[in-house]
Every structure is written in C-alpha cells, then in structure tokens.
Scaffold this motif. Structure first.
Motif, PDB file in Angstrom:
ATOM      1  N   UNK A 162       0.701  -1.109   0.212  1.00 29.15           N
ATOM      2  CA  UNK A 162       0.062   0.133   0.028  1.00 29.15           C
ATOM      3  C   UNK A 162       0.964   1.274   0.135  1.00 29.15           C
ATOM      4  N   UNK A 163       0.250   2.274  -0.535  1.00 26.05           N
ATOM      5  CA  UNK A 163       1.280   3.653  -0.394  1.00 26.05           C
ATOM      6  C   UNK A 163       0.611   4.749  -0.793  1.00 26.05           C
ATOM      7  N   UNK A 166      -3.354  10.731  -3.369  1.00 27.75           N
ATOM      8  CA  UNK A 166      -4.456   9.625  -3.079  1.00 27.75           C
ATOM      9  C   UNK A 166      -3.517   8.308  -2.696  1.00 27.75           C
ATOM     10  N   UNK A 167      -4.227   7.576  -2.325  1.00 26.57           N
ATOM     11  CA  UNK A 167      -3.668   6.278  -1.627  1.00 26.57           C
ATOM     12  C   UNK A 167      -3.890   5.151  -2.553  1.00 26.57           C
ATOM     13  N   UNK A 168      -3.040   4.000  -2.731  1.00 23.77           N
ATOM     14  CA  UNK A 168      -3.229   2.854  -3.701  1.00 23.77           C
ATOM     15  C   UNK A 168      -2.962   1.786  -3.023  1.00 23.77           C
ATOM     16  N   UNK A 169      -3.116   0.635  -3.540  1.00 18.82           N
ATOM     17  CA  UNK A 169      -2.664  -0.741  -3.342  1.00 18.82           C
ATOM     18  C   UNK A 169      -2.498  -1.394  -4.574  1.00 18.82           C
ATOM     19  N   UNK A 170      -1.572  -2.347  -4.558  1.00 21.85           N
ATOM     20  CA  UNK A 170      -1.289  -3.067  -5.843  1.00 21.85           C
ATOM     21  C   UNK A 170       0.001  -3.844  -5.879  1.00 21.85           C
ATOM     22  N   UNK A 171       0.435  -4.417  -6.884  1.00 21.68           N
ATOM     23  CA  UNK A 171       1.774  -4.994  -6.976  1.00 21.68           C
ATOM     24  C   UNK A 171       2.992  -3.891  -7.339  1.00 21.68           C
ATOM     25  N   UNK A 172       2.313  -2.755  -8.096  1.00 21.52           N
ATOM     26  CA  UNK A 172       3.442  -2.007  -8.529  1.00 21.52           C
ATOM     27  C   UNK A 172       2.682  -0.633  -8.736  1.00 21.52           C
ATOM     28  N   UNK A 173       3.622   0.574  -8.837  1.00 22.90           N
ATOM     29  CA  UNK A 173       3.214   1.934  -9.078  1.00 22.90           C
ATOM     30  C   UNK A 173       2.095   1.902 -10.533  1.00 22.90           C
ATOM     31  N   UNK A 174       2.625   0.838 -11.639  1.00 24.92           N
ATOM     32  CA  UNK A 174       1.743   0.830 -12.697  1.00 24.92           C
ATOM     33  C   UNK A 174       0.532  -0.307 -12.804  1.00 24.92           C
TER      34      UNK A 174
END
Length: 266
Positions: free
Chosen positions: A129-130, A136-144
């Motif tokens: 998470x970042x 904003x805030x995001x979750x995932x495997x990578x920035x893309x």
C-alpha cells in the motif's frame, strides 16, 4: 504543493530491496532473535533490512536525515526518512505472515515534520500500500498496477468494524473501560494488530482502529495512507498526524465518536 512522486518511486525501490532481504530469512530455522532493553524482540532480519535501507538512502539522498527503529536518528534537515524495517517482529519470528516494512518521507512544516510519502510493504501477504501527499492512496503490485483506495462511508458506530492490537495496553493506561464500551457498541471487532488495521481502514474493509502506545516509525507511513484514502489519523488527543505516541484512525465520519470512547478513563 511540492511534487514527491520521485521520492515515492524511490521508496518503492527501497521496499523491494527490504522485501527480498526479509523474505529470505522469514521462517529460517537459524534466525537469530535478541531482546531489546524495552523487552521487545529484534531479529537479525530487522537489523539487516534497516541497514540495507539506510545504505541506499545515504547513497541516493545524502542530504536527508534518517530515523529508524533499530539505529535511531542520523542527520538533520527539513527532510527525514522514517523506517520500521519489520513492523510486527513478534509475528515475523513466529512465522505469522502479518508483518511489513514501513517507509515514510517526512518534511518539516510550521509545526513539525509531516509525512508526504508512505509505503507499507507486506511481502509474506503479497500486499503493498502507498500514498503521496495530494496524490491519493493506492494498493497493488506496483505503481503501474494499482487500485486507488477509499475509506468506508459507515456513519454509525453500531455498524462499524473495529480493529485493535491487544487489551493489555489499554488496561495499563487506564483506558480499558472506554475501550470495552467501544467494543460492545461496535458491530464487529477483530484483533489484527500492527500495520494491517490501518491499511484496512484505508481500503474501507475496517472502519475504525486504535492503539494506545506507538513510536513515530510505527505510524508515519500508516498516517499518510489513511489520510490520502480520505480518512482521519490522529493521536488519542485528537492531534492530526503521527506525533502523539498513540493512534486512532477512522473513515473520518466516526472519528469524534471513536475518540470519545477511547478517552474515557477507568
């Protein structure tokens, strides 16, 4: 507002390196564990991960200060990286996969240092998470490959899911009665602990969480992720951000009521 996306990308590079180091020693039969003066455990993996992150920071960001759980403060200036190499060491040393590396960049403002970048990486869970200030805030495997996160819209404590770490800390600080009243008022309670409840607040799967005693490195990355997801992150005193030595996080709609319960004294 300054653009911190380069720092966010670099924080992901740091997290990638830390993930590789910590996963290599996770569940190792010969993992060395010591007890610190505060009676909490520290493993060789905690130290190695922080040393690795510090080394990369010193090479790539030599003007920035560094504050880490294992090796303290180094340097001065308006920019400070705050590191918890393994948040959830007790889980790590027992083979429980709920632990993460927390990396935050904090920048000095009129009052104090405030987080502008936060990365929370939990490789044993396969999650990251970042957040970046204003982005904003995001979750995932990578920035893309990421999904934007938003807190829940639950408006009543009776409909809320509450996550916490333990009972003993609340009792030691004379706050157990209010804590228990809150658990009785909520729809659901679970003792997930450490970084995870804050990330679930940011994702909207949990509505409120709190801990009675924390250090800055436990909170800095979590704080900006929750805030950028639209939530509230304060101390139990209501002070915004990660500076109060304890934390309460929510979807914002329930925050005043959350603090009201937790400030009841025994």
């Amino acid at each position: 507002m300054p653009d911190y996306h380069d720092d966010l990308r670099f924080a992901h590079v740091l997290a990638d390196a830390a993930d590789a180091a910590t996963m290599e020693r996770f569940k190792a039969l010969d993992l060395k564990v010591e007890t610190k003066p505060d009676m909490t455990p520290v493993s060789e993996a905690d130290k190695a991960a922080e040393e690795l992150i510090r080394g990369q920071l010193q090479r790539a960001r030599p003007r920035d200060a560094i504050l880490g759980e294992e090796y303290g403060i180094e340097g001065t200036g308006p920019r400070r990286w705050v590191i918890d190499p393994i948040d959830g060491t007790k889980n790590y040393v027992r083979g429980v996969p709920v632990w993460a590396t927390l990396i935050s960049l904090m920048v000095e403002d009129e009052e104090d240092y405030q987080p502008v970048v936060g990365v929370v990486s939990a490789p044993a869970l396969g999650r990251r998470w970042w957040a970046v200030a204003g982005g904003g805030a995001y979750t995932g495997r990578s920035l893309t490959s990421a999904t934007r996160m938003h807190v829940s819209r639950v408006q009543s404590i009776s409909d809320a899911s509450f996550a916490y770490s333990s009972l003993s800390g609340w009792e030691e600080r004379g706050r157990l009665d209010g804590f228990l009243d809150l658990t009785r008022a909520c729809w659901r309670t679970r003792g997930y602990g450490d970084f995870w409840p804050y990330m679930m607040v940011a994702e909207g799967s949990v509505d409120i969480c709190a801990e009675p005693e924390l250090s800055l490195w436990d909170m800095a990355a979590n704080a900006i992720v929750v805030q950028e997801a639209g939530g509230a992150f304060t101390g139990l005193d209501g002070r915004r951000g990660p500076h109060s030595g304890n934390a309460a996080a929510s979807n914002g709609l329930l925050h005043d009521e959350l603090l009201g319960y937790l400030n009841q004294r025994s």
